[in-house]
Enzyme design. Structure first.
Site, PDB file in Angstrom:
ATOM      1  N   HIS A 100       0.801  -1.233   0.000  1.00 45.42           N
ATOM      2  CA  HIS A 100       0.000   0.000   0.000  1.00 45.42           C
ATOM      3  C   HIS A 100       0.828   1.274   0.000  1.00 45.42           C
ATOM      4  O   HIS A 100       0.258   2.371   0.050  1.00 45.42           O
ATOM      5  CB  HIS A 100      -0.907   0.024   1.235  1.00 45.42           C
ATOM      6  CG  HIS A 100      -0.135   0.243   2.511  1.00 45.42           C
ATOM      7  ND1 HIS A 100       0.492  -0.759   3.176  1.00 45.42           N
ATOM      8  CD2 HIS A 100       0.136   1.372   3.206  1.00 45.42           C
ATOM      9  CE1 HIS A 100       1.107  -0.278   4.244  1.00 45.42           C
ATOM     10  NE2 HIS A 100       0.905   1.021   4.282  1.00 45.42           N
TER      11      HIS A 100
HETATM   12  C1  UD1 Z   1      -1.390   5.749   5.873  1.00 42.51           C
HETATM   13  C2  UD1 Z   1      -0.007   6.235   6.271  1.00 42.51           C
HETATM   14  C3  UD1 Z   1       1.010   5.133   6.040  1.00 42.51           C
HETATM   15  C4  UD1 Z   1       0.587   3.855   6.745  1.00 42.51           C
HETATM   16  C5  UD1 Z   1      -0.826   3.471   6.344  1.00 42.51           C
HETATM   17  C6  UD1 Z   1      -1.258   2.301   7.151  1.00 42.51           C
HETATM   18  C7  UD1 Z   1       0.503   8.623   5.935  1.00 42.51           C
HETATM   19  C8  UD1 Z   1       1.190   9.606   5.086  1.00 42.51           C
HETATM   20  N1  UD1 Z   1       0.412   7.370   5.447  1.00 42.51           N
HETATM   21  O1  UD1 Z   1      -1.372   5.470   4.496  1.00 42.51           O
HETATM   22  O2  UD1 Z   1       2.261   5.529   6.544  1.00 42.51           O
HETATM   23  O3  UD1 Z   1       1.481   2.828   6.370  1.00 42.51           O
HETATM   24  O4  UD1 Z   1      -1.709   4.572   6.618  1.00 42.51           O
HETATM   25  O5  UD1 Z   1      -2.257   1.562   6.526  1.00 42.51           O
HETATM   26  O6  UD1 Z   1       0.053   8.942   7.006  1.00 42.51           O
HETATM   27  N2  UD1 Z   1      -8.985   4.834   2.649  1.00 42.51           N
HETATM   28  C9  UD1 Z   1     -10.200   4.211   2.855  1.00 42.51           C
HETATM   29  N3  UD1 Z   1     -10.588   3.945   4.136  1.00 42.51           N
HETATM   30  C10 UD1 Z   1      -9.837   4.271   5.211  1.00 42.51           C
HETATM   31  C11 UD1 Z   1      -8.625   4.922   4.997  1.00 42.51           C
HETATM   32  C12 UD1 Z   1      -8.199   5.200   3.724  1.00 42.51           C
HETATM   33  O7  UD1 Z   1     -10.911   3.889   1.903  1.00 42.51           O
HETATM   34  O8  UD1 Z   1     -10.261   3.975   6.336  1.00 42.51           O
HETATM   35  C13 UD1 Z   1      -8.518   5.089   1.265  1.00 42.51           C
HETATM   36  C14 UD1 Z   1      -8.891   6.463   0.717  1.00 42.51           C
HETATM   37  O9  UD1 Z   1      -9.138   6.306  -0.641  1.00 42.51           O
HETATM   38  C15 UD1 Z   1      -7.613   7.246   0.925  1.00 42.51           C
HETATM   39  C16 UD1 Z   1      -6.521   6.194   0.753  1.00 42.51           C
HETATM   40  O10 UD1 Z   1      -7.082   4.996   1.257  1.00 42.51           O
HETATM   41  O11 UD1 Z   1      -7.488   8.295   0.018  1.00 42.51           O
HETATM   42  C17 UD1 Z   1      -5.240   6.517   1.480  1.00 42.51           C
HETATM   43  O12 UD1 Z   1      -5.465   6.773   2.859  1.00 42.51           O
HETATM   44  P1  UD1 Z   1      -4.422   7.649   3.726  1.00 42.51           P
HETATM   45  O13 UD1 Z   1      -4.794   7.633   5.161  1.00 42.51           O
HETATM   46  O14 UD1 Z   1      -4.216   8.973   3.073  1.00 42.51           O
HETATM   47  O15 UD1 Z   1      -3.066   6.905   3.541  1.00 42.51           O
HETATM   48  P2  UD1 Z   1      -2.705   5.387   3.658  1.00 42.51           P
HETATM   49  O16 UD1 Z   1      -2.284   4.888   2.318  1.00 42.51           O
HETATM   50  O17 UD1 Z   1      -3.769   4.648   4.385  1.00 42.51           O
HETATM   51  N1  UDP Z   2      -2.920  -5.836   9.266  1.00 42.91           N
HETATM   52  C1  UDP Z   2      -4.179  -6.354   9.550  1.00 42.91           C
HETATM   53  N2  UDP Z   2      -4.987  -6.722   8.522  1.00 42.91           N
HETATM   54  C2  UDP Z   2      -4.599  -6.629   7.219  1.00 42.91           C
HETATM   55  C3  UDP Z   2      -3.321  -6.102   6.922  1.00 42.91           C
HETATM   56  C4  UDP Z   2      -2.516  -5.705   7.978  1.00 42.91           C
HETATM   57  O1  UDP Z   2      -4.541  -6.476  10.732  1.00 42.91           O
HETATM   58  O2  UDP Z   2      -5.385  -6.991   6.331  1.00 42.91           O
HETATM   59  C5  UDP Z   2      -2.066  -5.383  10.379  1.00 42.91           C
HETATM   60  C6  UDP Z   2      -0.701  -6.031  10.427  1.00 42.91           C
HETATM   61  O3  UDP Z   2      -0.734  -7.236  11.162  1.00 42.91           O
HETATM   62  C7  UDP Z   2       0.155  -4.963  11.095  1.00 42.91           C
HETATM   63  C8  UDP Z   2      -0.495  -3.673  10.637  1.00 42.91           C
HETATM   64  O4  UDP Z   2      -1.792  -4.007  10.176  1.00 42.91           O
HETATM   65  O5  UDP Z   2       0.056  -5.037  12.507  1.00 42.91           O
HETATM   66  C9  UDP Z   2       0.320  -3.046   9.536  1.00 42.91           C
HETATM   67  O6  UDP Z   2      -0.394  -1.982   9.006  1.00 42.91           O
HETATM   68  P1  UDP Z   2      -0.095  -1.380   7.572  1.00 42.91           P
HETATM   69  O7  UDP Z   2       0.588  -2.389   6.730  1.00 42.91           O
HETATM   70  O8  UDP Z   2      -1.379  -0.807   7.082  1.00 42.91           O
HETATM   71  O9  UDP Z   2       0.844  -0.139   7.894  1.00 42.91           O
HETATM   72  P2  UDP Z   2       2.431   0.050   8.088  1.00 42.91           P
HETATM   73  O10 UDP Z   2       2.884  -0.890   9.130  1.00 42.91           O
HETATM   74  O11 UDP Z   2       3.081  -0.163   6.755  1.00 42.91           O
HETATM   75  O12 UDP Z   2       2.541   1.476   8.485  1.00 42.91           O
END
Ligand code: UD1
Ligand code: UDP
Length: 360
Positions: free
Chosen positions: A205
Site C-alpha cells: 500500500h
Molecule cells: C497511511 C499512512 C502510512 C501507513 C498506512 C497504514 C501517511 C502519510 N500514510 O497510508 O504511513 O502505512 O496509513 O495503513 O500517514 N482509505 C479508505 N478507508 C480508510 C482509509 C483510507 O478507503 O479507512 C482510502 C482512501 O481512498 C484514501 C486512501 O485509502 O485516500 C489513502 O489513505 P491515507 O490515510 O491517506 O493513507 P494510507 O495509504 O492509508
Molecule cells: N494488518 C491487519 N490486517 C490486514 C493487513 C494488515 O490487521 O489486512 C495489520 C498487520 O498485522 C500490522 C499492521 O496491520 O500489525 C500493519 O499496518 P499497515 O501495513 O497498514 O501499515 P504500516 O505498518 O506499513 O505502516
C-alpha cells in the site's frame, strides 16, 4: 499524570494497544484522541473491537485528502482538544500524518511529547513517512526507540542521550498478546479455502509503490510470477488505497491472485504465522514476519527496519517482477532460525512505567 494517546490509522491502533493495555492495568489516566485518518470499519473499528480497546474520547473524523488538507484538519482539531482538555504528556506512534500533526501541536503548545517507535530511518525523503518521523523525532522530548540501531540514528542527528530510551517495539507485545487469542478461532483457513502452510500472503500500500502505475504493475507482475512458480494460492487483503489505484490505472489482476477485503488483526496474524512466504511493502508486516519466523520479501528498495534484513528474515526486492521472484525463491530456502531483534514483548509497559516515573 494524564496521557493523550493520539492515533489515527490501523498500524497505530495495533502498536499503541500494548501501551493502552498497560495504562489500564496500572490505572493510569489517559484519553485516546483519534484523528479519523482511517475510518472504514476494517481499517479502524475492527481493531478496537478485537483488541478490546476503550473508545476514543475524541474522534476528529478528518478522513482522507491530500497531505496538506488532511494534516491541516488534524492540526486545528488537535490544538482545540489539547487547549480545552489539557494533558500532561502527548504520545504518538510511528510515522503517519497523524503523528506529524500530533507532534507539531504538542510541541507548539509546550506539552511534553513522547514518540513511540522513534529513530527509524529509510533515508529516503520521497517517502512521506520519512518526513513525518524525522519531524516527530526532532520535536519529541521522550524518544522511545525500538532498537539500538534506531537509538544510534537519533544520536547521529544530535538528539540528546537522556531523551532516548531503548524499549523494544510494541509490535512484539501486540503479536505475543494476540496470537494465542487469535488461535481460539482458526476458521479463517476454511473460510478462505486454504490449508495452513499452503499459501502465500501479500500486502502492499505504500504511496510510492501503488500511486505509480509502473511500480504497481511491477508488483502485480511479480506476484503473478511467484504464484506461477510456487503453485499455491496467493492471498492479498488489499488496502483501500491500492484497490482504488488498481481500478484507476485499469490494471489486470492475475487470475491466481485472490484479492480479499482487509482483515482484522486476529485473522491476519494467523495468516502471517502460517504463510509459506509473505510479500509486502508494509513496515509492521516486515516486523511481524521477523517475529513469527515467516520468510518475508519486501517490495521496496530500502527499509527503515534494517534489523529484519540483518537478522536474515527479510530480503529487499524493489518492484521489478524478476527481482521479486528471485528474492522469493531465495527467501523460502533460508532456515527459519533468525532471532527476533525487536525486544521481549514488554515494551508497552516499559514506556508507561517510564512516563509514570517522569510525570508522577
Ligand atoms: C497511511 C499512512 C502510512 C501507513 C498506512 C497504514 C501517511 C502519510 N500514510 O497510508 O504511513 O502505512 O496509513 O495503513 O500517514 N482509505 C479508505 N478507508 C480508510 C482509509 C483510507 O478507503 O479507512 C482510502 C482512501 O481512498 C484514501 C486512501 O485509502 O485516500 C489513502 O489513505 P491515507 O490515510 O491517506 O493513507 P494510507 O495509504 O492509508
Ligand atoms: N494488518 C491487519 N490486517 C490486514 C493487513 C494488515 O490487521 O489486512 C495489520 C498487520 O498485522 C500490522 C499492521 O496491520 O500489525 C500493519 O499496518 P499497515 O501495513 O497498514 O501499515 P504500516 O505498518 O506499513 O505502516
Amino acid at each position: 499524570m494524564r496521557i493523550a494517546i493520539i492515533l489515527g490509522t490501523r498500524p497505530e491502533i495495533v502498536k499503541m494497544s500494548p501501551v493502552i493495555r498497560s495504562c489500564l492495568a496500572r490505572s493510569v489516566d489517559f484519553s485516546i484522541i483519534h484523528t479519523g485518518q482511517h475510518y472504514s470499519y476494517e481499517m479502524d473499528r475492527i481493531f478496537f473491537f478485537e483488541l478490546k480497546l476503550p473508545d476514543a474520547a475524541y474522534n476528529l473524523e478528518v478522513g482522507s485528502g491530500t497531505h496538506a488538507a488532511q494534516t491541516a484538519r488534524m492540526l486545528t482539531g488537535l490544538e482545540q482538544i489539547l487547549l480545552e482538555d489539557p494533558h500532561d504528556v502527548v504520545l504518538v506512534q510511528g510515522d503517519t500524518n497523524t503523528v506529524l500533526a500530533g507532534a507539531l501541536v504538542a510541541a507548539k503548545l509546550g506539552v511534553p511529547l513522547g514518540h513511540v517507535e522513534a529513530g527509524l530511518r529509510s533515508y529516503d525523503r520521497s517517502m512521506p513517512e520519512e518526513i513525518n518521523r524525522v519531524v516527530a523525532d526532532h520535536l519529541s522530548d521522550l524518544l522511545f526507540a525500538p532498537t539500538e540501531t534506531a537509538a544510534s540514528n537519533l544520536r547521529k542527528e544530535g538528539r540528546p542521550d537522556p531523551a532516548i530510551f531503548v524499549t523494544g517495539n510494541t509490535v512484539v507485545d501486540a503479536v505475543f498478546q494476540n496470537l494465542s487469542l487469535a488461535a481460539g478461532d482458526e476458521t479463517i483457513f476454511s473460510r478462505l479455502g486454504i490449508e495452513k502452510g499452503g499459501y502465500i500472503l501479500v500486502t502492499a500500500h505504500r504511496q510510492e509503490n501503488v500511486d505509480r502505475r509502473e511500480n504497481l504493475a511491477g508488483i502485480l507482475k511479480g506476484i503473478e510470477h511467484v504464484a506461477n512458480y510456487f503453485g499455491v494460492p496467493v492471498l492479498y487483503p488489499i488496502h483501500p488505497r491500492t484497490r482504488k489505484m488498481v481500478e484507476r490505472f485499469n490494471l489486470r489482476v492475475p487470475d491466481n491472485l485472490h484479492l480479499i477485503e482487509p482483515l482484522g488483526y486476529f485473522d491476519f496474524l494467523l495468516l502471517e504465522a502460517s504463510a509459506q512466504l509473505v510479500l509486502t511493502d508494509s513496515g509492521g508486516v516486515q516486523e511481524e514476519c521477523c517475529i513469527l519466523k515467516t520468510p518475508c520479501v519486501t517490495m521496496r528498495k530500502n527499509t527503515e527496519r534494517p534489523e529484519t534484513v540483518a537478522a536474515g528474515g527479510n530480503i529487499l526486492a524493489g518492484t521489478d517482477p524478476e527481482a521479486i521472484l528471485s528474492a522469493a525463491r531465495a527467501m523460502v530456502l533460508r532456515p527459519r532460525t533468525w532471532e527476533n531483534p525487536f525486544g521481549d514483548g514488554r515494551s508497552g509497559d516499559r514506556i508507561v512505567r517510564h512516563l509514570q516515573k517522569k510525570f508522577a
